[in-house]
Design a protein around this motif. Sequence first.
Motif, short mmCIF file in Angstrom:
data_model
loop_
_atom_site.label_atom_id
_atom_site.label_comp_id
_atom_site.label_asym_id
_atom_site.label_seq_id
_atom_site.Cartn_x
_atom_site.Cartn_y
_atom_site.Cartn_z
N MET A 26 -36.82 -43.63 5.28
CA MET A 26 -37.07 -42.64 6.03
C MET A 26 -37.43 -41.26 4.64
O MET A 26 -36.63 -41.24 3.74
CB MET A 26 -35.83 -42.00 6.42
N ALA A 27 -38.13 -40.59 4.92
CA ALA A 27 -38.76 -39.50 3.94
C ALA A 27 -37.88 -38.43 3.87
O ALA A 27 -37.06 -37.88 4.61
CB ALA A 27 -40.19 -38.93 4.27
N ILE A 28 -37.77 -37.93 2.57
CA ILE A 28 -37.12 -36.49 2.51
C ILE A 28 -37.45 -35.40 3.42
O ILE A 28 -38.95 -35.27 3.57
CB ILE A 28 -37.20 -35.85 0.98
N GLN A 29 -36.65 -34.84 4.12
CA GLN A 29 -37.00 -33.60 5.16
C GLN A 29 -37.18 -32.55 4.51
O GLN A 29 -36.24 -31.94 3.64
CB GLN A 29 -36.15 -33.48 6.24
N PRO A 30 -38.27 -31.85 4.65
CA PRO A 30 -38.42 -30.39 3.82
C PRO A 30 -37.65 -29.25 4.56
O PRO A 30 -36.90 -29.50 5.75
CB PRO A 30 -39.84 -30.02 4.33
N MET A 31 -36.92 -28.40 3.89
CA MET A 31 -36.28 -27.46 4.22
C MET A 31 -36.58 -26.02 3.68
O MET A 31 -37.14 -25.90 2.71
CB MET A 31 -34.62 -27.60 3.54
N ALA A 32 -36.02 -25.05 4.54
CA ALA A 32 -36.47 -23.97 4.15
C ALA A 32 -35.54 -23.34 3.22
O ALA A 32 -34.14 -23.65 3.19
CB ALA A 32 -36.26 -22.68 5.59
N ARG A 89 -27.81 -38.48 2.60
CA ARG A 89 -27.71 -39.81 2.95
C ARG A 89 -28.73 -40.66 2.66
O ARG A 89 -28.72 -41.92 2.32
CB ARG A 89 -27.47 -39.95 4.63
N ASP A 90 -29.96 -39.94 2.79
CA ASP A 90 -31.15 -41.01 2.45
C ASP A 90 -30.97 -41.09 1.05
O ASP A 90 -31.76 -42.33 0.47
CB ASP A 90 -32.46 -40.01 2.64
N LEU A 91 -31.00 -40.14 0.12
CA LEU A 91 -30.95 -40.44 -1.35
C LEU A 91 -29.65 -41.56 -1.70
O LEU A 91 -29.96 -42.42 -2.48
CB LEU A 91 -30.58 -39.28 -2.28
N ASP A 92 -28.72 -41.52 -0.94
CA ASP A 92 -27.49 -42.36 -1.32
C ASP A 92 -28.04 -43.60 -0.95
O ASP A 92 -27.75 -44.81 -1.49
CB ASP A 92 -26.42 -42.02 -0.33
N VAL A 121 -30.35 -49.57 -6.05
CA VAL A 121 -30.60 -49.62 -7.71
C VAL A 121 -29.20 -49.78 -8.33
O VAL A 121 -29.23 -50.79 -9.28
CB VAL A 121 -31.44 -48.24 -7.80
N GLU A 122 -28.24 -49.34 -7.87
CA GLU A 122 -27.01 -49.38 -8.45
C GLU A 122 -26.37 -50.82 -8.54
O GLU A 122 -26.08 -51.53 -9.36
CB GLU A 122 -25.86 -48.61 -7.75
N THR A 123 -26.83 -51.47 -7.25
CA THR A 123 -26.28 -52.98 -7.23
C THR A 123 -27.16 -53.58 -8.23
O THR A 123 -26.50 -54.53 -8.86
CB THR A 123 -26.69 -53.33 -5.59
N ARG A 124 -28.52 -53.44 -8.33
CA ARG A 124 -29.33 -54.49 -9.33
C ARG A 124 -29.03 -54.02 -10.88
O ARG A 124 -28.73 -55.09 -11.48
CB ARG A 124 -30.58 -54.05 -9.09
N THR A 125 -28.60 -53.05 -11.31
CA THR A 125 -28.52 -52.30 -12.43
C THR A 125 -26.98 -53.03 -12.75
O THR A 125 -26.60 -53.03 -14.01
CB THR A 125 -28.26 -51.00 -12.88
N THR A 126 -26.05 -53.23 -11.99
CA THR A 126 -24.63 -53.54 -12.40
C THR A 126 -24.45 -55.21 -12.05
O THR A 126 -23.58 -55.71 -12.24
CB THR A 126 -23.66 -53.00 -11.48
#
Length: 247
Positions: A1-7, A28-31, A37-42
Amino acid sequence: MAIQPMADAVAGRTASSAEYNKVTANVRDLDGRLSPVETRTTDAATGNVALGSRVSTMEPKVNTLVANQGTRGSLGTVYAEIQAQRDTTASPTSGNAALASRISDVGRQAVYVQPGGGTSQSIPNNGVAHILEFPTARVTDTSIVTPTGTNNTGFVVKKAGTYSIEMAYRLTNNSAGVETGLLINDVLKTGMSGGVIMGVSMYNAKLAVNDVIKARLYHSSAGSRQADSGAGDWSHIAITYLGPGGS
């Protein structure tokens, strides 16, 4: 899901629930994006630790490669040096062709004989070593030597290099005090004494162009002797070119 623009927030004004919900949705989207990425780097097999281990393994190998090949500097690249070696190999003055020209004459030989018989050279017993004649050519090669003198008493070197010289001389009957020798430019280099009917001499030497090879024989018999070459060309001189080097 894309980041939602906020006012943008406005000071003194209460944020709407809709904008708040956008904040939580974006978090939540960023998490969700960062978790893989965290899984792969660790990951023990593919993550940062594994990458560090691989780099540590490669580093000494790279250092060894640099040490073996050098830092190049003014020498140029490895490929340039390889090309220089190829150019040297193909060079007409220092490459394979030049080497071939230096060794192409190795093994060339000239053989001259004294066939004997009633017209063969007579060698008196006058206490003098006589220069021998080899009037008949069995193998000629004027690229290395050419005969000179009456009945081929000398052989002029035409190609500088190292030579093997071998001569043998058989007399018509038993003789006393037979001595043979080989001369370069009229200087005695080697010889043999003590024969009673046949003498031999052998010598290896580095010779220059126009050096002259001769053979001589002395005897102290009761009378003169002549060559008795026989069916096997016993009385002969063989001159073989061994190559450009030597001493």
